[in-house]
Write a protein that holds these residues in place. Structure first.
Motif, PDB file in Angstrom:
ATOM      1  N   VAL A  16     -20.792  68.500  33.083  1.00  0.00           N
ATOM      2  CA  VAL A  16     -21.648  67.972  34.153  1.00  0.00           C
ATOM      3  C   VAL A  16     -22.218  66.586  33.787  1.00  0.00           C
ATOM      4  O   VAL A  16     -22.120  65.643  34.585  1.00  0.00           O
ATOM      5  CB  VAL A  16     -22.765  68.977  34.481  1.00  0.00           C
ATOM      6  N   PRO A  17     -22.817  66.405  32.583  1.00  0.00           N
ATOM      7  CA  PRO A  17     -23.276  65.048  32.241  1.00  0.00           C
ATOM      8  C   PRO A  17     -22.143  64.035  32.180  1.00  0.00           C
ATOM      9  O   PRO A  17     -22.320  62.874  32.557  1.00  0.00           O
ATOM     10  CB  PRO A  17     -23.941  65.220  30.873  1.00  0.00           C
ATOM     11  N   ALA A  18     -20.950  64.481  31.689  1.00  0.00           N
ATOM     12  CA  ALA A  18     -19.825  63.554  31.626  1.00  0.00           C
ATOM     13  C   ALA A  18     -19.411  63.108  33.016  1.00  0.00           C
ATOM     14  O   ALA A  18     -19.101  61.926  33.254  1.00  0.00           O
ATOM     15  CB  ALA A  18     -18.655  64.207  30.897  1.00  0.00           C
ATOM     16  N   LEU A  19     -19.388  64.064  33.976  1.00  0.00           N
ATOM     17  CA  LEU A  19     -19.035  63.717  35.349  1.00  0.00           C
ATOM     18  C   LEU A  19     -20.070  62.756  35.949  1.00  0.00           C
ATOM     19  O   LEU A  19     -19.708  61.775  36.626  1.00  0.00           O
ATOM     20  CB  LEU A  19     -18.934  64.996  36.188  1.00  0.00           C
ATOM     21  N   LEU A  23     -19.503  59.357  34.470  1.00  0.00           N
ATOM     22  CA  LEU A  23     -18.340  58.692  35.043  1.00  0.00           C
ATOM     23  C   LEU A  23     -18.662  58.128  36.427  1.00  0.00           C
ATOM     24  O   LEU A  23     -18.326  56.975  36.743  1.00  0.00           O
ATOM     25  CB  LEU A  23     -17.173  59.684  35.120  1.00  0.00           C
ATOM     26  N   CYS A  24     -19.328  58.936  37.246  1.00  0.00           N
ATOM     27  CA  CYS A  24     -19.705  58.469  38.582  1.00  0.00           C
ATOM     28  C   CYS A  24     -20.670  57.277  38.507  1.00  0.00           C
ATOM     29  O   CYS A  24     -20.559  56.315  39.287  1.00  0.00           O
ATOM     30  CB  CYS A  24     -20.340  59.618  39.376  1.00  0.00           C
ATOM     31  N   THR A  25     -21.588  57.369  37.572  1.00  0.00           N
ATOM     32  CA  THR A  25     -22.536  56.263  37.402  1.00  0.00           C
ATOM     33  C   THR A  25     -21.826  54.986  36.986  1.00  0.00           C
ATOM     34  O   THR A  25     -22.134  53.892  37.470  1.00  0.00           O
ATOM     35  CB  THR A  25     -23.597  56.635  36.360  1.00  0.00           C
ATOM     36  N   THR A  26     -20.839  55.127  36.079  1.00  0.00           N
ATOM     37  CA  THR A  26     -20.087  53.952  35.637  1.00  0.00           C
ATOM     38  C   THR A  26     -19.341  53.315  36.798  1.00  0.00           C
ATOM     39  O   THR A  26     -19.347  52.086  36.973  1.00  0.00           O
ATOM     40  CB  THR A  26     -19.107  54.349  34.529  1.00  0.00           C
ATOM     41  N   ILE A  27     -18.690  54.158  37.617  1.00  0.00           N
ATOM     42  CA  ILE A  27     -17.956  53.624  38.777  1.00  0.00           C
ATOM     43  C   ILE A  27     -18.926  52.925  39.732  1.00  0.00           C
ATOM     44  O   ILE A  27     -18.636  51.846  40.265  1.00  0.00           O
ATOM     45  CB  ILE A  27     -17.194  54.768  39.490  1.00  0.00           C
ATOM     46  N   LEU A  28     -20.086  53.531  39.957  1.00  0.00           N
ATOM     47  CA  LEU A  28     -21.077  52.928  40.848  1.00  0.00           C
ATOM     48  C   LEU A  28     -21.568  51.579  40.317  1.00  0.00           C
ATOM     49  O   LEU A  28     -21.678  50.597  41.074  1.00  0.00           O
ATOM     50  CB  LEU A  28     -22.260  53.889  41.019  1.00  0.00           C
ATOM     51  N   TRP A  40     -14.123  45.847  35.030  1.00  0.00           N
ATOM     52  CA  TRP A  40     -13.566  47.224  34.913  1.00  0.00           C
ATOM     53  C   TRP A  40     -13.386  47.630  33.452  1.00  0.00           C
ATOM     54  O   TRP A  40     -13.679  48.773  33.064  1.00  0.00           O
ATOM     55  CB  TRP A  40     -12.234  47.304  35.661  1.00  0.00           C
ATOM     56  N   LEU A  41     -12.888  46.680  32.625  1.00  0.00           N
ATOM     57  CA  LEU A  41     -12.691  47.011  31.212  1.00  0.00           C
ATOM     58  C   LEU A  41     -14.026  47.291  30.524  1.00  0.00           C
ATOM     59  O   LEU A  41     -14.143  48.235  29.722  1.00  0.00           O
ATOM     60  CB  LEU A  41     -11.970  45.862  30.507  1.00  0.00           C
ATOM     61  N   SER A  42     -15.055  46.468  30.842  1.00  0.00           N
ATOM     62  CA  SER A  42     -16.367  46.694  30.228  1.00  0.00           C
ATOM     63  C   SER A  42     -16.937  48.039  30.646  1.00  0.00           C
ATOM     64  O   SER A  42     -17.466  48.796  29.820  1.00  0.00           O
ATOM     65  CB  SER A  42     -17.330  45.566  30.635  1.00  0.00           C
ATOM     66  N   GLY A  43     -16.828  48.367  31.936  1.00  0.00           N
ATOM     67  CA  GLY A  43     -17.337  49.656  32.400  1.00  0.00           C
ATOM     68  C   GLY A  43     -16.605  50.818  31.768  1.00  0.00           C
ATOM     69  O   GLY A  43     -17.214  51.824  31.380  1.00  0.00           O
ATOM     70  N   SER A  44     -15.274  50.669  31.627  1.00  0.00           N
ATOM     71  CA  SER A  44     -14.499  51.753  31.014  1.00  0.00           C
ATOM     72  C   SER A  44     -14.879  51.933  29.552  1.00  0.00           C
ATOM     73  O   SER A  44     -15.007  53.066  29.055  1.00  0.00           O
ATOM     74  CB  SER A  44     -13.005  51.437  31.146  1.00  0.00           C
ATOM     75  N   ALA A  45     -15.067  50.808  28.851  1.00  0.00           N
ATOM     76  CA  ALA A  45     -15.420  50.910  27.428  1.00  0.00           C
ATOM     77  C   ALA A  45     -16.790  51.571  27.263  1.00  0.00           C
ATOM     78  O   ALA A  45     -16.971  52.452  26.404  1.00  0.00           O
ATOM     79  CB  ALA A  45     -15.425  49.514  26.805  1.00  0.00           C
ATOM     80  N   ILE A  46     -17.742  51.159  28.087  1.00  0.00           N
ATOM     81  CA  ILE A  46     -19.075  51.762  27.991  1.00  0.00           C
ATOM     82  C   ILE A  46     -19.012  53.244  28.308  1.00  0.00           C
ATOM     83  O   ILE A  46     -19.629  54.084  27.643  1.00  0.00           O
ATOM     84  CB  ILE A  46     -20.038  51.030  28.945  1.00  0.00           C
ATOM     85  N   LEU A  50     -16.451  55.205  27.946  1.00  0.00           N
ATOM     86  CA  LEU A  50     -15.765  55.906  26.860  1.00  0.00           C
ATOM     87  C   LEU A  50     -16.705  56.122  25.672  1.00  0.00           C
ATOM     88  O   LEU A  50     -16.728  57.215  25.074  1.00  0.00           O
ATOM     89  CB  LEU A  50     -14.534  55.097  26.437  1.00  0.00           C
ATOM     90  N   ILE A  51     -17.476  55.089  25.346  1.00  0.00           N
ATOM     91  CA  ILE A  51     -18.416  55.243  24.225  1.00  0.00           C
ATOM     92  C   ILE A  51     -19.454  56.309  24.536  1.00  0.00           C
ATOM     93  O   ILE A  51     -19.802  57.156  23.701  1.00  0.00           O
ATOM     94  CB  ILE A  51     -19.085  53.889  23.929  1.00  0.00           C
ATOM     95  N   ALA A  52     -19.978  56.289  25.777  1.00  0.00           N
ATOM     96  CA  ALA A  52     -20.981  57.277  26.160  1.00  0.00           C
ATOM     97  C   ALA A  52     -20.410  58.692  26.129  1.00  0.00           C
ATOM     98  O   ALA A  52     -21.070  59.644  25.687  1.00  0.00           O
ATOM     99  CB  ALA A  52     -21.522  56.950  27.552  1.00  0.00           C
ATOM    100  N   LEU A  53     -19.163  58.836  26.605  1.00  0.00           N
ATOM    101  CA  LEU A  53     -18.536  60.170  26.572  1.00  0.00           C
ATOM    102  C   LEU A  53     -18.344  60.640  25.136  1.00  0.00           C
ATOM    103  O   LEU A  53     -18.518  61.825  24.829  1.00  0.00           O
ATOM    104  CB  LEU A  53     -17.195  60.116  27.306  1.00  0.00           C
TER     105      LEU A  53
END
Length: 721
Positions: free
Chosen positions: A13-16, A19-24, A182-188, A190-193
């Motif tokens: 649930v936190p991971a989801l 992820l949604c927060t990162t996309i937003l 997009w790359l910065s958001g994905s990296a952040i 990934l680190i958070a996950l």
């Protein structure tokens, strides 16, 4: 299995959500990027529109509908605005002909005008022509053959839409920025996950350990043998079960206890306290703040920045909100806070940054101190100082160590000093006055006032100020400490009674003079005329009487009558009005020399050394005969005061001041106080009128006659004009 599933769900649930927060957030960043591009293209378009409306050549071409010249001028403007190496471009599309008539940056292989086919005309372009409103859109550039972001605005001629002015930018740079976002958001993400997974694994292991300990405890309880188990053994086995929940509860209770203590301490402080978050929003206000300014805590918590600026103002013109944005501390700045009843309260403001929480700014602490009492005390101090300076009193303020804190201007004038020269000095070191035989009495009175806190009085006595003798009285009042009621200072009122004494003496002399006038008039009328007749008959008798004895008696009688005439002459001198004297310029040095010649023979006869000491000449207006009489009387009095063979009299003239000094027997203080009283004399044959007559003559010439004398030392009479 269920525990593992629960752990997985806790992580999923936190991971989801992450992820949604990162996309937003990525979408927000992209929207901000697009908005930035739109603002940039819009700004360039506004500049071009301004140039179109202000360039004389373009406006003239529009006014005369000279389209070729208009298109060429616009082309020149676009070439100037968009260089060849830029990723920006601009164009002018004519709605009526569906042609692009101007384009920049312009390349040789691009033929203008260029007709834009209908199927290649974007809907936003047509909407701009129809509505006249600008549009920002993404399309493919026919001229460049690449994707662009375009900002289109309508161009008017004679009130109608002539065409569309487009400002565009290639999408290549924007696409690179989109990719970076997009790359910065994905990296952040990934680190958070990864961190979330690590936390989940650690939590799962702790729970596994607790589960194992719980199973061991359950197995021990199942194997419980009441006969062999002691109380100590049971307590040691149950420590884990007992301590874990209670220790956590105790820790939470301790934290709440400390927070309550801190809140209670802040509520009791006699200072106005506010806590703000990093944005400046009020989080807490203590009761004293509400008491100071009349607003409840709920009102203060509901205020925004505009309301805050309405209720206070800093004297230096700054605002707390500005200092917050700059991150600067405030140290004891003075301002005025408008109370709820409308009164302005002076206050001091200090602002300190709170310790950060988890490396994040926690906010600010504002400390407000009410300065009303201090301002009231300062105002009272100013009023007291103005009062002391405006009232003509000789006032001196001392602290507990007898150091001067204040001296009034009148006392400065009296003692001949400046306030800045004596403030801070010890009274004894300031040397304001010399008190013969009374310095110790003043010191004792001052010590007594500071010791017992009661006023004291030092009676009238002589004091030397600036080389002159004054008569001063001292009233000493203690300054009491409001807390201890002990004297921590003293206020001294110095009363100069010299003028009063002089007025009293003058009054007595005026009264005596009135009596002298009446007495002199009576004597002149009743006595002098008969005595003249008696002296005439005695002269007739002297011719007829024979014999030495009779002649001797007649001579004595004539001598006594002459002496009585001399006394009457002195009476008349006392009574003679001022206006009867004849005034003329007088050179004092010449006058003294003439008097010296008159008295030199008598001095030689008496065996007294008579000397002159004349340093300069000085002229006055007066009556020479009267002044010569004064000098003769003073020198003859000096003759009578000298008893030994080494007598010496000196007549001096310095700076217009005449002095007659002798080394005779001198006078006591009692005699000095009375020598100018009529009929007072220390000589057996004196009348007591010589010195009063001398003084009257000198005062008639607007001068003073002073005397200084000491027994067995001598006497000095001083005449000042």
């Amino acid at each position: 299995m269920s525990r593992k599933l629960s752990t997985v769900l806790k992580l999923f649930v936190p991971a989801l959500l992450l992820l949604c927060t990162t996309i937003l957030l990525v979408q927000v960043a992209l929207n901000a990027l697009y908005q930035e591009k739109q603002d940039k293209l819009s700004a360039i378009s506004v500049i071009l529109q301004h140039r179109l409306s202000t360039d004389p050549s373009i406006t003239n071409a529009m006014a005369y509908a000279n389209q070729p010249v208009l298109y060429q001028q616009i082309q020149n403007l676009l070439d100037e605005t968009f260089p060849a190496d830029s990723d920006l471009s601009g164009s002018l599309y004519i709605a009526q002909t569906h042609q692009v008539v101007a384009y920049a940056p312009h390349h040789n292989n691009e033929a203008l005008p260029f007709k834009l086919p209908g199927d290649l005309q974007p809907a936003e372009l047509l909407a701009t022509i129809e509505t006249g409103k600008p549009h920002f859109y993404y399309t493919v550039s026919v001229m460049r053959g690449t994707r662009i972001y375009n900002y289109a605005t309508a161009v008017y001629q004679a009130g109608n839409v002539l065409g569309v002015l487009s400002v565009s930018q290639t999408a290549n740079s924007i696409q690179m920025q989109e990719t970076a976002i997009w790359l910065s958001g994905s990296a952040i993400c990934l680190i958070a996950l990864t961190l979330l997974l690590a936390i989940g694994v650690s939590t799962y292991r702790k729970e596994q350990h607790l589960q194992l300990e719980q199973n061991n405890l359950i197995n021990w309880l199942k194997s419980y043998d009441g006969d062999t188990l002691s109380v100590n053994t049971m307590n040691s086995q149950l420590d884990l079960l007992k301590n874990l929940p209670h220790a956590f509860k105790d820790a939470v209770d301790l934290v709440h206890h400390y927070r309550r203590q801190q809140r209670h301490a802040l509520d009791q402080l006699p200072l106005g306290l506010l806590t703000l978050d990093a944005t400046g929003r009020v989080l807490y206000t203590n009761p004293f703040f509400s008491q100071m300014f009349g607003y409840s805590g709920e009102e203060v918590l509901s205020w925004d920045g505009t309301r805050w600026q309405q209720v206070y103002r800093m004297l230096d013109g700054t605002y707390v909100s500005n200092e917050l944005r700059k991150g600067r501390r405030i140290e004891n700045r003075i301002g005025l806070f408008r109370h709820k009843n409308g009164e302005e309260i002076p206050f001091s403001l200090t602002m300190r940054e709170l310790p950060p929480v988890q490396a994040q700014p926690a906010g600010w602490l504002l400390i407000c101190y009410d300065l009303s009492k201090e301002f009231t005390i300062d105002r009272l101090t100013q009023k007291t100082q103005v009062l002391l300076q405006s009232v003509a009193l000789n006032v001196l303020l001392l602290d507990a160590n007898q150091r001067i804190e204040y001296i009034s201007p009148e006392l400065c004038t009296l003692v001949g000093c400046h306030e800045s020269d004596v403030v801070g000095q010890h009274l004894a070191d300031a040397m304001l006055w010399q008190l013969p035989d009374r310095e110790h009495a003043l010191h004792e009175a001052l010590q007594k006032v500071l010791a017992n806190g009661r006023r004291d009085h030092l009676p009238q006595g002589p004091a030397l100020l600036q080389g002159r003798e004054y008569l001063l009285e001292y009233d000493l009042f203690p300054i009491l400490n409001p807390l201890t009621q002990d004297a921590d200072g003293c206020m001294i009122f110095v009363k100069d009674t010299t003028l009063y004494q002089e007025w009293e003496q003058l009054s007595r002399r005026v009264d005596a003079h009135s009596n002298y006038v009446q007495m002199a008039a009576t004597i002149a009328h009743e006595v002098r005329n008969p005595m003249t007749s008696v002296r005439g008959f005695l002269q007739l008798l002297a011719k007829d009487l024979k014999g030495d004895v009779q002649q001797m008696y007649l001579h004595v009688m004539q001598t006594e009558i002459d002496r009585m005439n001399a006394i009457l002459t002195e009476y008349l001198s006392m009574a003679r009005p001022v206006q009867e004297l004849e005034w003329e310029p007088i050179d004092l040095a010449s006058l003294i020399r003439e008097t010296f010649l008159v008295l030199e023979g008598e001095a030689n006869y008496r065996g007294v050394l008579l000397e002159l000491n004349l340093e300069e000449t000085h002229s006055i207006e007066g009556n020479a005969r009267e002044l010569k009489q004064v000098l003769i009387n003073l020198v003859r009095n000096a003759f009578d005061a000298i008893e030994g063979p080494s007598g010496r009299i000196e007549i001096r003239l310095r700076n217009g001041v005449i002095e007659v000094a002798d080394n005779g027997c001198g006078m006591t203080l009692e005699q000095i106080e009375r020598i100018f009283e009529p009929f007072f004399t220390t000589k057996a044959t004196g009348t007591g009128l010589g010195l009063p007559v001398c003084r009257k003559i000198v005062e008639t010439h607007r001068g003073t006659l002073e005397v200084m004398s000491a027994v067995e030392v001598g006497t000095v009479f001083t005449i000042r004009f």
